[in-house]
Write a protein that holds these residues in place. Structure first.
Motif, short mmCIF file in Angstrom:
data_model
loop_
_atom_site.label_atom_id
_atom_site.label_comp_id
_atom_site.label_asym_id
_atom_site.label_seq_id
_atom_site.Cartn_x
_atom_site.Cartn_y
_atom_site.Cartn_z
N THR A 21 -1.42 -88.56 1.94
CA THR A 21 -0.30 -89.36 1.44
C THR A 21 0.17 -88.85 0.08
OG1 THR A 21 -1.12 -91.28 2.62
CG2 THR A 21 0.43 -91.69 0.84
N VAL A 22 -0.76 -88.52 -0.80
CA VAL A 22 -0.37 -88.04 -2.13
C VAL A 22 0.32 -86.68 -2.04
CG1 VAL A 22 -1.30 -87.25 -4.35
CG2 VAL A 22 -2.07 -89.41 -3.37
N GLY B 154 -3.27 -96.09 5.67
CA GLY B 154 -4.34 -96.01 4.68
C GLY B 154 -4.52 -97.31 3.93
N GLN B 155 -3.43 -97.99 3.60
CA GLN B 155 -3.52 -99.29 2.95
C GLN B 155 -4.19 -100.31 3.87
OE1 GLN B 155 -2.97 -100.75 0.10
NE2 GLN B 155 -2.05 -99.07 -1.02
N ARG C 227 -9.70 -97.80 -5.89
CA ARG C 227 -9.31 -96.40 -6.16
C ARG C 227 -8.43 -95.87 -5.03
NH1 ARG C 227 -11.06 -91.62 -4.20
NH2 ARG C 227 -12.70 -92.67 -3.06
N GLU C 228 -8.82 -96.15 -3.80
CA GLU C 228 -8.02 -95.70 -2.67
C GLU C 228 -6.65 -96.38 -2.65
OE1 GLU C 228 -11.98 -95.18 0.12
OE2 GLU C 228 -10.60 -96.84 0.46
N ASP D 141 -10.37 -91.31 2.38
CA ASP D 141 -10.10 -90.27 1.39
C ASP D 141 -9.13 -89.21 1.94
OD1 ASP D 141 -11.73 -91.54 -0.40
OD2 ASP D 141 -13.48 -90.29 0.02
N THR D 142 -9.24 -88.91 3.22
CA THR D 142 -8.31 -87.96 3.84
C THR D 142 -6.90 -88.53 3.86
OG1 THR D 142 -10.09 -87.10 5.22
CG2 THR D 142 -7.84 -86.62 5.92
N LEU D 143 -6.77 -89.81 4.21
CA LEU D 143 -5.45 -90.43 4.20
C LEU D 143 -4.86 -90.49 2.80
CD1 LEU D 143 -6.01 -93.30 6.77
CD2 LEU D 143 -4.54 -91.31 7.04
#
Length: 104
Positions: A31-32, A65-66, A73-74, A25-27
């Motif tokens: 990223t966003v 993150g991927q 969702r992530e 969630d932090t990543l």
């Protein structure tokens, strides 16, 4: 029929598995945010340093993150952030690059 009916609560595309994922969630958030910064600042020619660096860091955090993402969702949010980061990075590179005007 003696089958138990279960409520299908995970019909949504963005459903989670119900477990906490703080690192993922932090990543996603980083990223966003970096993608939004890179995308918005890429529209201004003089902010190419900010857009190219934010885009590069956003691409790297989004790629990691991927790699470790668990839920759809992530992955969805990471792809949106990665796309915005890439656009910001490439436009920042076209406007002057990572070190344009600073070195030499």
């Amino acid at each position: 029929m003696a089958q138990a009916m279960r409520r299908n609560s995970s019909v949504s595309l963005l459903a989670t598995d119900g477990k906490p994922h703080p690192l993922q969630d932090t990543l996603v958030a980083v990223t966003v945010v970096l993608g939004a910064v890179a995308f918005v600042t890429a529209m201004f020619h003089n902010l190419h340093l900010l857009s190219s660096w934010a885009g590069l860091i956003g691409i790297l955090t989004g790629a990691y993150g991927q790699f470790i993402s668990v839920t759809t969702r992530e992955r969805f949010a990471l792809i949106v952030g990665l796309g915005a980061s890439a656009v910001g990075f490439f436009l920042g590179m076209a406007h002057g690059g990572l070190f344009g005007g600073v070195l030499g």
